[in-house]
Design a protein around this motif. Structure first.
Motif, mmCIF file in Angstrom:
data_model
loop_
_atom_site.group_PDB
_atom_site.id
_atom_site.type_symbol
_atom_site.label_atom_id
_atom_site.label_comp_id
_atom_site.label_asym_id
_atom_site.label_seq_id
_atom_site.Cartn_x
_atom_site.Cartn_y
_atom_site.Cartn_z
ATOM 1 N N UNK A 2 104.588 130.381 105.219
ATOM 2 C CA UNK A 2 103.757 129.960 104.095
ATOM 3 C C UNK A 2 104.622 129.885 102.843
ATOM 4 N N UNK A 3 104.211 129.021 101.907
ATOM 5 C CA UNK A 3 104.986 128.794 100.697
ATOM 6 C C UNK A 3 104.093 128.957 99.474
ATOM 7 N N UNK A 10 107.484 124.433 89.176
ATOM 8 C CA UNK A 10 107.021 123.533 90.230
ATOM 9 C C UNK A 10 107.776 123.717 91.525
ATOM 10 N N UNK A 11 108.593 124.774 91.615
ATOM 11 C CA UNK A 11 109.422 125.020 92.784
ATOM 12 C C UNK A 11 108.668 125.854 93.810
ATOM 13 N N UNK A 12 108.615 125.371 95.060
ATOM 14 C CA UNK A 12 107.959 126.118 96.122
ATOM 15 C C UNK A 12 108.988 126.904 96.937
ATOM 16 N N UNK A 13 108.658 128.169 97.172
ATOM 17 C CA UNK A 13 109.536 129.041 97.960
ATOM 18 C C UNK A 13 108.712 129.730 99.040
ATOM 19 N N UNK A 126 119.822 127.693 92.191
ATOM 20 C CA UNK A 126 118.433 127.394 91.799
ATOM 21 C C UNK A 126 117.859 128.453 90.858
ATOM 22 N N UNK A 127 118.110 129.716 91.134
ATOM 23 C CA UNK A 127 117.528 130.793 90.332
ATOM 24 C C UNK A 127 118.621 131.780 89.934
ATOM 25 N N UNK A 156 119.092 126.085 87.817
ATOM 26 C CA UNK A 156 117.812 125.410 87.684
ATOM 27 C C UNK A 156 116.802 126.202 86.878
ATOM 28 N N UNK A 157 116.696 127.493 87.188
ATOM 29 C CA UNK A 157 115.715 128.353 86.536
ATOM 30 C C UNK A 157 116.358 129.704 86.230
ATOM 31 N N UNK A 158 115.726 130.434 85.307
ATOM 32 C CA UNK A 158 116.198 131.760 84.926
ATOM 33 C C UNK A 158 115.166 132.790 85.352
#
Length: 327
Positions: A2-3, A10-13, A126-127, A156-158
């Motif tokens: 599942x994500x 908007x990033x799905x993990x 990414x993070x 990408x993100x912090x």
């Protein structure tokens, strides 16, 4: 698998995050490759590491190097992974001079980001997470440092780790002043045996759209099911004195898990996912077998009666703030 979205991004993990702290320490490189291959095959796309993982001295950073060599095998490995690493610790690099100590200066972020990218054999992360708070650095310096690397495409993100509730609020306030998204995640110690984050950190994260990533969701193995009867040579042996202090709780927990037909570790992991602020618990397998045993966590549904019994066995702090303080 599942994500879910990583915070308000908007990033799905994946709802399980593969922790790599054992790679190069308790897990050799070949087994680490097998675990990462199996994770991707199972649909886990979220991998967490840190620049300091791997040991001390020359071994510091070897966990990132192992991941980098795994990426270098190709086959879409890098493209299939949402990669998270961290900055803050002392990399024991003599070239850092007086800036070697733990911290988050713009100078250190730049140097350590470039070093992580080299070890990981990639051109972006990414993070990128602050491994701890550095209250000697003002947010004007921090956000400008991170924004430079976002604009360069290196991150990408912090995210944050080990922040207090007030630190999350301050970070988002300063980010908003710059018309910037700010933090998308907070990695925090959270488990049935460590529920203090429910007072301040989890409510703040939920209100500000910060996805929580739970580290040590098994509390160093205490909730893994073997703490009271550890196999010789296992990590649980080192936890035996702590386990004895919690014997009544752990025995009650084991009894409940047997009734559910689930392992203690999987119930403990599934419980973390119940909180609405939670993105994923970090699973830190040392072997492929341990990894495979955790995959059904996302399928476990804990009903209200079970959650009530878990609250009775492992009482929380009494609610979130300010109610837990005032009445």
């Amino acid at each position: 698998m599942e994500y879910t979205y990583l915070g308000r991004s908007g990033l799905k993990v994946s709802k399980l995050c593969l922790g790599t702290m054992n790679f190069g320490v308790a897990t050799d490189e070949k087994e680490a490759y097998r675990i990462m291959d199996a994770a991707v095959d199972a649909g886990i796309n979220f991998f967490d590491t840190a620049n300091v993982y791997g040991g001390s001295g020359e071994a510091r950073g070897q966990t990132e190097e192992i991941i980098g060599r795994w990426f270098a095998q190709g086959g879409g490995r890098r493209e299939k992974v949402v990669l998270a690493t961290k900055v803050y610790g002392d990399m024991e690099d003599p070239n850092d001079g007086p800036n070697a100590a733990r911290g988050l200066s713009s100078y250190k972020i730049r140097r350590h980001l470039d070093a992580s990218l080299k070890r990981l054999q990639t051109d972006h992360i990414e993070l990128y997470q602050m491994h701890h708070v550095d209250r000697n650095v003002v947010w004007e310096e921090l956000w400008e440092a991170f924004l430079v690397h976002i604009y360069q495409g290196k991150i990408g993100y912090v995210g944050a780790s080990n922040f207090a509730g007030r630190d999350l609020v301050k970070a988002q306030y300063e980010a908003k002043n710059r018309h910037f998204l700010g933090l998308v995640s907070e990695q925090h110690k959270y488990s049935l045996l460590c529920r203090w984050p429910e007072l301040e950190v989890l409510p703040a994260a939920e209100e500000f759209g910060i996805g929580v990533i739970a580290w040590s969701p098994l509390d160093g193995g205490l909730l893994g099911g073997n703490a009271l009867n550890p196999a010789e040579g296992s990590r649980s042996v080192r936890n035996q004195s702590r386990a004895e202090q919690r014997r009544d709780q752990l025995e009650s927990f084991s009894k409940l898990c047997k009734e559910l037909g689930e392992t203690e570790a999987n119930v403990a992991l599934a419980w973390t996912l119940v909180h609405p602020a939670m993105t994923a618990p970090i699973i830190g397998p040392r072997t492929l077998e341990q990894f495979q045993s955790t995959l059904r966590v996302v399928d476990i549904q804990l009903n209200e009666d079970v959650l009530k019994r878990l609250d009775e066995i492992f009482p929380g702090p009494g609610g979130d703030a300010p109610k837990a303080y005032a009445w």
